[in-house]
Design a protein around this motif. Structure first.
Motif, PDB file in Angstrom:
ATOM      1  N   ILE A 275       0.838  -1.206   0.000  1.00 13.63           N
ATOM      2  CA  ILE A 275       0.000   0.000   0.000  1.00 13.63           C
ATOM      3  C   ILE A 275       0.869   1.251   0.000  1.00 13.63           C
ATOM      4  CG2 ILE A 275      -1.676   1.345   1.338  1.00 13.63           C
ATOM      5  CD1 ILE A 275      -2.894  -1.247   2.305  1.00 13.63           C
ATOM      6  N   LEU A 276       1.815   1.308   0.919  1.00 12.87           N
ATOM      7  CA  LEU A 276       2.628   2.524   1.070  1.00 12.87           C
ATOM      8  C   LEU A 276       3.460   2.805  -0.174  1.00 12.87           C
ATOM      9  CD1 LEU A 276       3.799   2.177   4.785  1.00 12.87           C
ATOM     10  CD2 LEU A 276       2.018   3.653   3.842  1.00 12.87           C
ATOM     11  N   LEU A 277       4.158   1.765  -0.666  1.00 15.08           N
ATOM     12  CA  LEU A 277       5.042   1.993  -1.805  1.00 15.08           C
ATOM     13  C   LEU A 277       4.247   2.397  -3.045  1.00 15.08           C
ATOM     14  CD1 LEU A 277       7.630  -0.877  -1.269  1.00 15.08           C
ATOM     15  CD2 LEU A 277       7.871   1.568  -0.765  1.00 15.08           C
ATOM     16  N   THR A 278       3.060   1.780  -3.225  1.00 17.93           N
ATOM     17  CA  THR A 278       2.259   2.156  -4.395  1.00 17.93           C
ATOM     18  C   THR A 278       1.848   3.616  -4.299  1.00 17.93           C
ATOM     19  OG1 THR A 278       1.345  -0.065  -4.351  1.00 17.93           O
ATOM     20  CG2 THR A 278       0.305   1.506  -5.826  1.00 17.93           C
ATOM     21  N   ILE A 279       1.387   4.016  -3.129  1.00 15.51           N
ATOM     22  CA  ILE A 279       0.913   5.398  -3.002  1.00 15.51           C
ATOM     23  C   ILE A 279       2.065   6.374  -3.241  1.00 15.51           C
ATOM     24  CG2 ILE A 279       0.024   7.094  -1.352  1.00 15.51           C
ATOM     25  CD1 ILE A 279      -1.703   4.894  -0.195  1.00 15.51           C
ATOM     26  N   ILE A 280       3.252   6.012  -2.789  1.00 16.10           N
ATOM     27  CA  ILE A 280       4.378   6.928  -2.971  1.00 16.10           C
ATOM     28  C   ILE A 280       4.839   6.963  -4.426  1.00 16.10           C
ATOM     29  CG2 ILE A 280       6.805   7.331  -2.397  1.00 16.10           C
ATOM     30  CD1 ILE A 280       6.085   6.200   0.422  1.00 16.10           C
ATOM     31  N   PHE A 281       4.995   5.783  -5.030  1.00 19.95           N
ATOM     32  CA  PHE A 281       5.637   5.751  -6.336  1.00 19.95           C
ATOM     33  C   PHE A 281       4.677   5.676  -7.515  1.00 19.95           C
ATOM     34  CE2 PHE A 281       9.005   4.181  -3.481  1.00 19.95           C
ATOM     35  CZ  PHE A 281       9.951   5.163  -3.769  1.00 19.95           C
ATOM     36  N   ARG A 282       3.487   5.210  -7.314  1.00 19.83           N
ATOM     37  CA  ARG A 282       2.563   5.108  -8.434  1.00 19.83           C
ATOM     38  C   ARG A 282       1.140   5.270  -7.925  1.00 19.83           C
ATOM     39  NH1 ARG A 282       3.059   3.553 -13.816  1.00 19.83           N
ATOM     40  NH2 ARG A 282       1.012   2.964 -14.604  1.00 19.83           N
ATOM     41  N   PRO A 283       0.782   6.508  -7.584  1.00 17.21           N
ATOM     42  CA  PRO A 283      -0.487   6.752  -6.877  1.00 17.21           C
ATOM     43  C   PRO A 283      -1.730   6.243  -7.619  1.00 17.21           C
ATOM     44  CG  PRO A 283       0.657   8.822  -7.398  1.00 17.21           C
ATOM     45  CD  PRO A 283       1.573   7.726  -7.768  1.00 17.21           C
ATOM     46  N   HIS A 284      -1.670   6.139  -8.945  1.00 16.05           N
ATOM     47  CA  HIS A 284      -2.850   5.647  -9.651  1.00 16.05           C
ATOM     48  C   HIS A 284      -2.856   4.124  -9.773  1.00 16.05           C
ATOM     49  CE1 HIS A 284      -4.277   9.613 -10.760  1.00 16.05           C
ATOM     50  NE2 HIS A 284      -3.034   9.930 -11.045  1.00 16.05           N
ATOM     51  N   GLY A 285      -1.849   3.475  -9.191  1.00 21.19           N
ATOM     52  CA  GLY A 285      -1.782   2.029  -9.295  1.00 21.19           C
ATOM     53  C   GLY A 285      -1.297   1.604 -10.673  1.00 21.19           C
ATOM     54  N   ILE A 286      -1.361   0.288 -10.914  1.00 23.11           N
ATOM     55  CA  ILE A 286      -0.830  -0.210 -12.183  1.00 23.11           C
ATOM     56  C   ILE A 286      -1.729   0.189 -13.345  1.00 23.11           C
ATOM     57  CG2 ILE A 286      -0.087  -2.260 -13.439  1.00 23.11           C
ATOM     58  CD1 ILE A 286       0.178  -3.699 -10.771  1.00 23.11           C
ATOM     59  N   PHE A 287      -3.031   0.003 -13.185  1.00 26.42           N
ATOM     60  CA  PHE A 287      -3.939   0.254 -14.304  1.00 26.42           C
ATOM     61  C   PHE A 287      -4.864   1.436 -14.075  1.00 26.42           C
ATOM     62  CE2 PHE A 287      -3.096  -4.333 -14.616  1.00 26.42           C
ATOM     63  CZ  PHE A 287      -2.645  -4.384 -15.919  1.00 26.42           C
ATOM     64  N   GLY A 288      -4.753   2.060 -12.918  1.00 28.58           N
ATOM     65  CA  GLY A 288      -5.663   3.162 -12.622  1.00 28.58           C
ATOM     66  C   GLY A 288      -5.495   4.247 -13.653  1.00 28.58           C
ATOM     67  N   ARG A 289      -6.600   4.898 -13.976  1.00 35.74           N
ATOM     68  CA  ARG A 289      -6.482   5.871 -15.046  1.00 35.74           C
ATOM     69  C   ARG A 289      -6.007   7.190 -14.477  1.00 35.74           C
ATOM     70  NH1 ARG A 289     -12.815   7.008 -15.695  1.00 35.74           N
ATOM     71  NH2 ARG A 289     -12.875   8.764 -14.272  1.00 35.74           N
ATOM     72  N   GLU A 290      -5.136   7.800 -15.243  1.00 38.60           N
ATOM     73  CA  GLU A 290      -4.798   9.167 -14.912  1.00 38.60           C
ATOM     74  C   GLU A 290      -5.709  10.011 -15.768  1.00 38.60           C
ATOM     75  OE1 GLU A 290      -0.519   9.750 -14.941  1.00 38.60           O
ATOM     76  OE2 GLU A 290      -0.322   7.607 -14.661  1.00 38.60           O
ATOM     77  N   ASP A 291      -5.963  11.226 -15.338  1.00 33.29           N
ATOM     78  CA  ASP A 291      -6.874  12.029 -16.124  1.00 33.29           C
ATOM     79  C   ASP A 291      -6.248  12.374 -17.463  1.00 33.29           C
ATOM     80  OD1 ASP A 291      -9.028  12.023 -14.424  1.00 33.29           O
ATOM     81  OD2 ASP A 291      -8.067  13.493 -13.125  1.00 33.29           O
ATOM     82  N   ILE A 292      -7.076  12.266 -18.483  1.00 33.50           N
ATOM     83  CA  ILE A 292      -6.578  12.553 -19.823  1.00 33.50           C
ATOM     84  C   ILE A 292      -6.317  14.051 -19.940  1.00 33.50           C
ATOM     85  CG2 ILE A 292      -7.183  12.596 -22.254  1.00 33.50           C
ATOM     86  CD1 ILE A 292      -8.788  10.085 -21.824  1.00 33.50           C
ATOM     87  N   GLU A 293      -5.094  14.379 -20.317  1.00 30.87           N
ATOM     88  CA  GLU A 293      -4.759  15.795 -20.493  1.00 30.87           C
ATOM     89  C   GLU A 293      -4.862  16.119 -21.969  1.00 30.87           C
ATOM     90  OE1 GLU A 293      -4.166  18.058 -18.277  1.00 30.87           O
ATOM     91  OE2 GLU A 293      -4.052  16.782 -16.491  1.00 30.87           O
ATOM     92  N   ARG A 294      -5.900  16.812 -22.325  1.00 34.02           N
ATOM     93  CA  ARG A 294      -6.045  17.156 -23.745  1.00 34.02           C
ATOM     94  C   ARG A 294      -6.951  18.369 -23.788  1.00 34.02           C
ATOM     95  NH1 ARG A 294      -5.911  18.000 -28.271  1.00 34.02           N
ATOM     96  NH2 ARG A 294      -6.156  16.846 -30.195  1.00 34.02           N
ATOM     97  N   VAL A 295      -6.434  19.451 -24.362  1.00 34.84           N
ATOM     98  CA  VAL A 295      -7.265  20.654 -24.383  1.00 34.84           C
ATOM     99  C   VAL A 295      -7.737  20.941 -25.806  1.00 34.84           C
ATOM    100  CG1 VAL A 295      -7.426  23.074 -23.696  1.00 34.84           C
ATOM    101  CG2 VAL A 295      -5.920  21.526 -22.474  1.00 34.84           C
TER     102      VAL A 295
END
Ligand SMILES: Nc1ncnc2c1ncn2[C@@H]1O[C@H](COP(=O)(O)OP(=O)(O)OP(=O)(O)O)[C@@H](O)[C@H]1O
Ligand SMILES: [Mg+2]
Lengths: 295, 282
Positions: A275-295
């Motif tokens: 839990i701790l290492l994921t939150i520190i190094f990859r907060p969205h998890g392995i497959f969690g989506r990051e918000d699409i940045e597109r304007v």
């Protein structure tokens, strides 16, 4: 080093991991539609097991029907929880909503033994205790069945999100206002996701309950389930599958070698570290989506 | 349907007297957070199959007016203090947004709001009623892709990765999946190149003609809007300050000065300037 021992830890870890996945699925279902991380899922697993036990052992209903009844009961429990607790919280800061689910978890943990008695109940689902032996490797039969159920449930969840209703739920998770604007009832979609989380809790409760008995400790599954969803990504069904395997395997192999040296308790440490290492190094998890940045 | 329109054209007076208009908004006042008055007694009307623009500068209350009609005020803590909104004579203010969509009102939001993690195909599916027939779904989807062929090519890309113009097309197409009688568009030209604005406005006009859908078009790009609508309302500070036939408004000196940049043509310099302002406000 004994290779058979390693393989045994690996396989039983993987199977356990799939059973964690079963408990984690409900968290993802709810998060995907409403963005609420449901910390009451552990208690819902416990409650699902109690429901199945009441129907089967107390009322003498044949097991498949008892489980079906528990599924209906927990679906309704999910609906009501959403309708009468969560819906009031619309517009509140997310931290308050998280606290609410945590409060519900603690309440149910206390209520469960209070209502049904503290002594563990046994739920025999007819799997049998004899391990499956392949060569020198012993495989736990209950875990194997639980893992199969886990994989099936994950598959069903994946299919569900391709249906019309499932697509609407994904739409709701993307944008509430846009969903309303095209006629999707956001409230109903979220309620349904709670219902489904309740239903999936029965699967987890029955499988785990048959392994370790039914009492309040079933709700402690919340901990590995949270590790699974954080590592896999809170909104990813695939994540449940992959992270379930990782959490299960690491939580079996590492204690398998370290526990004899330090005298036990390693599994919880491994789970916490994940839990701790994921939150520190990859907060969205392995497959969690990051918000699409597109304007 | 054709004969109905012909009749309505032949006797416009009689038709409006007997049949209530598609949309009638009377004297509506809306406040956000119970205190901030965003619109102060707005009245407007739109006939079946009509096409009307709602013009005005930033903060005039255009989006608020549309949200009042679609029911999307509540999530923003807005509420109607007084006035009424009727669809074909029926009071819709008590209805939640999905019920209004069911009655045929659909709102294409300012800033598009596509479902970014869904493909265009899935965006369209999401807007289609759960119980609708499969064949109808395919027909409607085909229709959307016929209006917007570019979307078909990208039907399997996540909508979040589409260009601004494509997202606008998808937002309009998604609204069409609900088979509306009243299509409300909030600044569809926002942030788009002039060529694309022309293309999209052309399609909006086509949708209006072919499907007999009433269109309420909110725009800051008054020049482009006045080219395609029959009537327009001018909103300032939450009040309707002027309304009438588009042709007449186009000739009005005030309108020319404040909304058309002194000429009757699209002023690209202004369009850009306005976009910049928008960004500041966002
Ligand atoms: N959610 C909100 N809460 C508080 N005030 C709001 C909210 N939305 C809009 N307002 C205010 O209400 C007024 C009208 O806003 P509205 O969005 O309707 O304007 P608009 O004509 O659509 O402007 P624009 O062209 O910038 O989109 C503005 O003064 C705005 O600041
Ligand atoms: Mg606006």
């Amino acid at each position: 080093m004994d290779i058979a021992y390693f393989i045994e830890l690996l396989i039983n870890g993987a199977l356990t991991g799939m059973m964690y996945g079963l408990a984690a699925l409900g968290i993802v279902l709810i998060y995907k539609s409403s963005g609420v991380p449901n910390l009451a899922q552990g208690a819902m697993v416990m409650l699902g097991a109690y429901f199945a036990w009441i129907a089967a052992a107390q009322w003498g209903i044949p097991l498949p029907f008892a489980i079906a009844l528990a599924v209906v009961g927990m679906f309704l429990f999910g609906l009501f929880t959403e309708r009468f607790l969560l819906r009031r919280m619309v517009g509140q800061p997310i931290i308050m909503i998280v606290m609410l689910t945590l409060g519900l978890e603690i309440l149910l943990r206390g209520l469960g033994p209070g209502l049904f008695g503290a002594a563990p109940k046994s739920l025999d689902i007819g799997i049998g205790l004899a391990p499956i032996i392949i060569g020198d490797v012993f495989i736990n039969r209950s875990y194997l069945v639980g893992a199969i159920v886990g994989v099936i449930m994950i598959g069903l969840a994946l299919l569900f999100f391709r249906t019309r209703l499932g697509t609407k739920l994904r739409a709701v998770s993307d944008d509430h206002v846009a969903s309303w604007s095209v006629g999707i009832s956001v409230e109903r979609a979220i309620a349904i996701s709670w219902g489904l989380a309740g239903a999936s809790a029965v699967a987890a409760g029955v499988m785990w309950g048959s392994v370790q008995g039914i009492d309040w400790t079933l709700s402690l599954l919340l901990f590995p389930a949270v590790a699974v969803v954080i590592l896999g990504g809170l909104d990813s069904i695939y994540g449940v599958l992959v992270a379930g395997l990782i959490v299960g395997i690491l939580g079996s192999v590492i204690p398998g070698y370290v526990d004899p040296i330090v005298g036990g308790g390693t599994r919880d440490v491994v789970t916490s570290l994940i839990i701790l290492l994921t939150i520190i190094f990859r907060p969205h998890g392995i497959f969690g989506r990051e918000d699409i940045e597109r304007v | 349907m054709t004969s109905e329109t012909a009749q309505a054209e032949a006797e416009p007076q009689a038709a409006t007297d007997i049949v209530p208009p598609l949309l009638r908004m009377s004297n509506v006042e809306v406040a956000y957070d119970k205190v901030f008055l965003a619109i102060k007694g707005v009245s407007l009307e739109l006939n079946t199959g009509g096409m009307v623009a709602l013009l005005g500068s930033n903060g005039a209350g255009k989006s608020t007016t549309l949200k009042t009609i679609s029911g999307l005020l509540a999530p923003e803590r807005g509420a109607v203090n007084r006035g009424s909104v009727e669809l074909r004579g029926r009071d819709i203010l008590p209805l939640p947004p999905p019920a209004r969509v069911h009655l045929g009102i659909v709102h294409v939001l300012e800033g598009r709001h596509v479902f970014g993690h869904l493909t265009p195909d899935e965006n369209l599916l999401a807007a289609f009623p759960t119980r609708g027939r499969r064949e109808r779904l395919d027909e409607l989807r085909e229709q959307v892709y016929t209006y917007f062929p570019r979307l078909r090519e990208r039907s399997r890309t996540k909508a979040g990765y589409l260009s601004g113009g494509e997202q606008q097309m998808l937002a309009i197409g998604r609204a069409l999946m609900t088979e509306p009688n009243l299509l409300m568009l909030d600044e569809p030209s926002l942030g788009l190149a002039p060529m694309l604005v022309e293309e999209i406005f052309g399609i909006i006009r086509e949708i209006n003609k072919q499907q007999d859908v009433g269109i309420l078009l909110v725009e800051q790009n008054a020049a482009a809007a006045l080219e395609i609508v029959s009537d327009a309302y001018l909103l300032e500070n939450g009040h309707v300050v002027m309304s009438g036939k588009a042709d007449v408004l186009k000739q009005n000196p005030d309108v020319q000065e404040f909304y058309l940049g002194g000429t009757g043509k699209v002023d690209y310099h202004n369009v850009k300037h306005y976009r910049r302002r928008k960004r500041w406000l966002a």
